[in-house]
Scaffold this active site. Structure first.
Site, PDB file in Angstrom:
ATOM      1  N   LYS A 177       0.882  -0.903   0.020  1.00  0.00           N
ATOM      2  CA  LYS A 177      -0.057  -0.115   0.159  1.00  0.00           C
ATOM      3  C   LYS A 177       0.771   1.303   0.074  1.00  0.00           C
ATOM      4  CE  LYS A 177      -2.084   2.836   2.861  1.00  0.00           C
ATOM      5  NZ  LYS A 177      -1.732   4.399   1.952  1.00  0.00           N
ATOM      6  N   GLY A 230       7.252   5.616   7.700  1.00  0.00           N
ATOM      7  CA  GLY A 230       6.321   7.256   7.644  1.00  0.00           C
ATOM      8  C   GLY A 230       6.058   7.704   9.113  1.00  0.00           C
ATOM      9  N   SER A 231       4.930   8.309   9.605  1.00  0.00           N
ATOM     10  CA  SER A 231       4.863   9.484  10.449  1.00  0.00           C
ATOM     11  C   SER A 231       4.786   8.449  11.913  1.00  0.00           C
ATOM     12  CB  SER A 231       4.200  10.700  10.265  1.00  0.00           C
ATOM     13  OG  SER A 231       2.911   9.880  10.470  1.00  0.00           O
ATOM     14  N   GLY A 235       2.835   5.298  13.024  1.00  0.00           N
ATOM     15  CA  GLY A 235       3.489   4.552  13.810  1.00  0.00           C
ATOM     16  C   GLY A 235       2.928   3.846  14.781  1.00  0.00           C
ATOM     17  N   GLU A 252       9.816   2.209  10.669  1.00  0.00           N
ATOM     18  CA  GLU A 252      10.856   3.170  10.435  1.00  0.00           C
ATOM     19  C   GLU A 252      10.021   5.213  10.722  1.00  0.00           C
ATOM     20  OE1 GLU A 252      14.167   2.879  10.981  1.00  0.00           O
ATOM     21  OE2 GLU A 252      14.102   0.932  10.061  1.00  0.00           O
ATOM     22  N   CYS A 286      13.542  10.979   5.961  1.00  0.00           N
ATOM     23  CA  CYS A 286      13.467  10.525   7.838  1.00  0.00           C
ATOM     24  C   CYS A 286      14.932  11.824   8.144  1.00  0.00           C
ATOM     25  CB  CYS A 286      13.178   9.632   8.100  1.00  0.00           C
ATOM     26  SG  CYS A 286      13.267   8.440   7.087  1.00  0.00           S
ATOM     27  N   GLU A 387       9.774  16.717  14.547  1.00  0.00           N
ATOM     28  CA  GLU A 387       9.935  16.779  13.259  1.00  0.00           C
ATOM     29  C   GLU A 387       9.228  17.628  12.290  1.00  0.00           C
ATOM     30  OE1 GLU A 387       9.504  13.321  10.717  1.00  0.00           O
ATOM     31  OE2 GLU A 387      11.205  13.746  10.207  1.00  0.00           O
TER      32      GLU A 387
HETATM   33  C1  UN1 Z   1      14.604   8.580   4.333  1.00  0.00           C
HETATM   34  O1  UN1 Z   1      14.845   9.608   4.823  1.00  0.00           O
HETATM   35  O2  UN1 Z   1      13.170   8.242   3.971  1.00  0.00           O
HETATM   36  O3  UN1 Z   1      20.275   8.401   4.064  1.00  0.00           O
HETATM   37  C2  UN1 Z   1      15.478   7.780   3.417  1.00  0.00           C
HETATM   38  C3  UN1 Z   1      19.308   8.338   3.340  1.00  0.00           C
HETATM   39  C4  UN1 Z   1      18.691   7.701   1.909  1.00  0.00           C
HETATM   40  C5  UN1 Z   1      17.706   6.989   2.484  1.00  0.00           C
HETATM   41  C6  UN1 Z   1      16.326   8.557   3.241  1.00  0.00           C
HETATM   42  N1  UN1 Z   1      20.423   7.099   1.926  1.00  0.00           N
HETATM   43  O4  UN1 Z   1      18.879   9.284   3.051  1.00  0.00           O
END
Ligand code: UN1
Length: 496
Positions: A177, A230-231, A235, A252, A286, A387
């Protein structure tokens, strides 16, 4: 605005299908507002049909030898490589980040395909000595079953591959999804997987909102694993709901990643790392740097070097190779980002540059936000703690190495950190004392490579890691097989 945009479908059990309701949602280009396509507004019925298809496919897929599963992934890698440019352009149109970054996003998928293809001939378990004679023991990895992959829009290719490829090589089947802001990239990825020879039903894609499709996956008893990126808010909800039926959950989530700049740092190098990490992907990684923790001795010099570079960043459509920073993903993120500028000002931080929506000229129809820098930020301010997921950077001044480490660790999150220093002793202490999933020495906070574990401490996740060998753990169940060939009953711990 075009009204001739194509209508796409779910792919469930090897069949292209509309949502039962016949309703669709539109996918927009965040740089121009154009409609890219229409996708099924699915709900519980479609999610459950996809789980049923994945459940049926599991019985055959788990028996395909892992090296053969790996060969399919190898072909997926070849096809991703072949279509890299086209996939990158689609992704830029759909979520805005500039072409060199969407190419990088596809590249992460290619890297993961080759890596997990190789795992088809490894998937290491282990064999160790047993305590009784004429007996053996071996620990192997079994697939878990049906995996629901719920993915975000910021890495529409990379993140789904981090979840699906390890899950597949281990013998699981999938319901995918993707985020509603990036359905087309997700669909292309699934098409390529089938072109590479994946048997029908092994991956099923269902478009639609988290509130209906995601929710149905959380509550379907036949889903064994939920892999979510996601957020933090979503999560947490996933973890709570999935716990009720004891599903495995890998999360994550957020980051509030810091670059520490010490008084002995190469400041020019630090400026490059900060710019790239803070404003690359329009701050929507992220792993993005959203805090700079700078030693007071070099604060002024750092700002003097950084500020003109931030102001020179060119905003625009990511398809234009001269653009540095693309749009943010949608109107609601744009207003969330701006609300943090207001929060920062009210908290007493000093807005040095940016801090506003940009609608000038060709930016008029997109969601653009000027790259923003706050100085005089205190570690407990909301702009230093929460964030923002946009191009907003908070600079915090410290007067010692110890204070820098403490400020870095004073966060609900712990994904990525960086330190700029020339002092090997400080590097070693940072390696020991920074509580993070990823630490960069003399580089920015972004750019993790797929052969290493990816994930973070505290509220960034729930202890799991994606990618590397660690990425197999959530998708495999350890099975230990003891074989006693002594011909008599031997009792472990009792017969010596
Ligand atoms: C993400 O920010 O959701 O290290 C993934 C990084 C990338 C992946 C980031 N290889 O910034």
């Amino acid at each position: 605005m075009t009204t001739t945009a194509r209508v796409f479908q779910n792919y469930i059990g090897g069949k292209w299908q509309d949502a039962e309701s016949g309703k669709n949602f539109a996918n927009h280009n965040p740089a121009t507002g154009e409609i890219i396509g229409y996708f099924p507004l699915s709900g519980e019925a479609e999610a459950n049909a996809a789980v049923a298809a994945a459940t049926a496919a599991f019985e055959k897929w788990r028996l395909v030898p892992a090296p053969k599963r790996g060969e399919i992934l190898f072909r997926v890698g070849e096809l991703l490589k072949q279509h890299k440019e086209d996939l990158a352009r689609t992704m830029t149109q759909e979520m805005g980040k500039v072409l060199k970054e969407t190419r990088g996003d596809v590249q992460e998928g290619i890297d993961m395909a080759y890596y997990m293809a190789g795992e088809g001939r490894r998937l290491f378990g282990y064999s160790v000595p047993v305590e009784l004679s004429n007996k053996s023991g071996v620990a192997t990895r079994d697939p878990v079953g049906v995996v629901a992959c719920i993915t975000p829009w910021n890495f529409p290719m990379a993140i789904p591959t981090w979840k699906m490829f390890p899950a597949l090589v281990a013998g699981n089947t999938i319901v995918f999804k993707p985020a509603s802001d990036t359905p087309l990239s997700a669909l292309r990825l699934v098409e390529i997987m089938y072109e590479a020879g994946l048997p029908e039903g092994v991956v099923n894609i269902v478009f639609g909102p988290g509130g209906t499709v995601g929710e149905a996956l959380l509550h379907n008893p036949d889903v064994a694993v939920i892999s979510f990126t996601g957020s933090t808010e979503s999560g947490r909800h996933v973890a709570i709901e999935a716990a009720k039926s004891l599903k495995r959950v890998s999360l994550e989530m957020g980051g509030k990643n810091a670059v520490i700049v010490m008084d002995d740092a190469d400041l020019n190098l630090a400026v490059e790392g900060i710019l790239w990490s803070a404003y690359g992907t329009t701050g929507q990684r992220c792993t993005a740097c959203s805090r700079v923790i700078v030693h007071s001795a070099v604060r002024k010099q750092l700002v003097d070097l950084l500020l003109p570079r931030i102001e020179q960043l060119r905003l625009g459509n990511g398809l234009d190779e001269s653009v540095d920073v693309g749009p943010v993903i949608n109107a609601s993120q744009l207003s969330k980002i701006h609300s943090y500028t207001e929060i920062g000002k009210n908290e007493g931080a000093n807005l040095v540059t940016g801090g506003h929506v940009d609608k000038e000229g060709e930016l008029a129809h997109g969601h653009f936000y000027r790259p923003t820098l706050f100085t005089n930020v205190k570690p407990d301010m909301r702009i230093a703690q929460e964030e923002i997921f946009g191009p907003v950077l908070s600079m915090i001044e410290v007067s010692s190495f110890e204070e820098a480490i403490a400020v870095n660790n004073n966060s609900k999150f712990g994904l990525s950190s960086a330190i700029y220093t020339q002092d090997i002793n400080r590097v070693q202490r940072a390696m020991r004392d920074i509580t993070t999933g990823i630490l960069y020495v003399n580089s920015g906070t972004t750019g993790a490579e797929i052969q290493f574990p990816f994930g973070g401490t505290r509220g960034t996740g729930n202890g799991h890691r994606e990618a590397g060998i660690a990425g197999l753990d959530v998708f495999t169940e350890w099975k230990v097989v003891y074989t006693d060939y002594s011909g008599k009953l031997q009792k472990a711990q009792i017969d010596q």
